[in-house]
Motif scaffolding. Sequence first.
Motif, PDB file in Angstrom:
ATOM      1  N   VAL A  13       0.840  -1.204   0.000  1.00  0.00           N
ATOM      2  CA  VAL A  13       0.000   0.000   0.000  1.00  0.00           C
ATOM      3  C   VAL A  13       0.875   1.253   0.000  1.00  0.00           C
ATOM      4  CG1 VAL A  13      -1.661   1.358   1.376  1.00  0.00           C
ATOM      5  CG2 VAL A  13      -2.021  -1.089   1.042  1.00  0.00           C
ATOM      6  N   ASN A  32      -6.863   7.711  -1.867  1.00  0.00           N
ATOM      7  CA  ASN A  32      -6.450   6.703  -0.893  1.00  0.00           C
ATOM      8  C   ASN A  32      -6.425   5.322  -1.526  1.00  0.00           C
ATOM      9  OD1 ASN A  32      -9.456   6.177  -0.545  1.00  0.00           O
ATOM     10  ND2 ASN A  32      -9.232   8.252   0.272  1.00  0.00           N
ATOM     11  N   SER A  34      -5.990   0.886  -0.668  1.00  0.00           N
ATOM     12  CA  SER A  34      -6.033  -0.157   0.354  1.00  0.00           C
ATOM     13  C   SER A  34      -5.744  -1.523  -0.247  1.00  0.00           C
ATOM     14  CB  SER A  34      -7.407  -0.186   1.035  1.00  0.00           C
ATOM     15  OG  SER A  34      -8.374  -0.652   0.119  1.00  0.00           O
ATOM     16  N   ILE A  44      -5.023   0.334   4.924  1.00  0.00           N
ATOM     17  CA  ILE A  44      -5.381   1.515   4.130  1.00  0.00           C
ATOM     18  C   ILE A  44      -4.450   2.679   4.459  1.00  0.00           C
ATOM     19  CG2 ILE A  44      -7.103   2.357   5.813  1.00  0.00           C
ATOM     20  CD1 ILE A  44      -8.911   3.065   3.330  1.00  0.00           C
ATOM     21  N   PRO A  75      -6.998   6.218  10.075  1.00  0.00           N
ATOM     22  CA  PRO A  75      -7.130   5.775   8.670  1.00  0.00           C
ATOM     23  C   PRO A  75      -7.863   6.820   7.829  1.00  0.00           C
ATOM     24  CG  PRO A  75      -8.743   4.653  10.056  1.00  0.00           C
ATOM     25  CD  PRO A  75      -7.894   5.483  10.990  1.00  0.00           C
ATOM     26  N   VAL A  79     -12.776   4.860   4.748  1.00  0.00           N
ATOM     27  CA  VAL A  79     -12.842   3.477   5.233  1.00  0.00           C
ATOM     28  C   VAL A  79     -14.186   2.810   4.915  1.00  0.00           C
ATOM     29  CG1 VAL A  79     -13.073   2.127   7.386  1.00  0.00           C
ATOM     30  CG2 VAL A  79     -11.018   3.476   6.980  1.00  0.00           C
ATOM     31  N   HIS A  82     -14.219   1.618   1.171  1.00  0.00           N
ATOM     32  CA  HIS A  82     -13.311   0.485   0.922  1.00  0.00           C
ATOM     33  C   HIS A  82     -13.866  -0.791   1.569  1.00  0.00           C
ATOM     34  CE1 HIS A  82      -9.580   2.661  -0.598  1.00  0.00           C
ATOM     35  NE2 HIS A  82     -10.388   3.656  -0.273  1.00  0.00           N
TER      36      HIS A  82
END
Length: 223
Positions: A13, A32, A34, A44, A75, A79, A82
Amino acid sequence: MNRDKVKIAQIEVCETAKKMYHSGLVAGTWGNISSRVDEEYMVITPSGMDYDRLCADDMVLVNMKTFEYEGRLKPSVEVPVHSAVYLSRPEVNGIVHTHSTYALTMATARKPIPPICDDQVQILGGDVRLAAYTMPGTKEMADEVVKALKDRGGALIANHGAITIGRNLAEAFTGSQVLEKTALIYINTQSIGGPAEISREDVEFFHDFFMTKYGQKWKGDRA
Ligand SMILES: [Zn+2]
């Protein structure tokens, strides 16, 4: 959870985040990335950090069902998106989310991208749908993105950006580059009468070819 797998995901990552940053797909700390660890955990990128200064240990281990995380950095706020994608798509092991210029141009015009380029239909599976406009980091956005990604490797998010997925993170990253290029091609063709679309039959043939026969087996492929 297997700690060796977590370490490998953190390295992957972090390296991909730096690659994304230097490829011009993101500006500043936006975007971002992950990688799935197992059915319950993912790694992530952290929220709002300068990718160039990050190391693998800064990548955050997150429980996809509870959103609890481990580590000193928070994070990414994405989130929920994902997590929802991994939980609904067991074959997906990597996700890349960008606010890249041409994809965002299409997303801001709120226009999906029809199937127009060979590499697009191979890796993204056909037309690129548009997820409805919602607040970032919400369950509503997660639901809209999962819907737009159905049977596809990528989607636009209205007035926000793009998301691509893959059987591994490298595939998701390639998908993000292909999506950005496809958006540029679509926009370019508007000045010369618009693109000719690839037939549904050919889309299916090319995508099936890519998924089953194209390229080498990835080293350490978890798919
Ligand atoms: Zn975003």
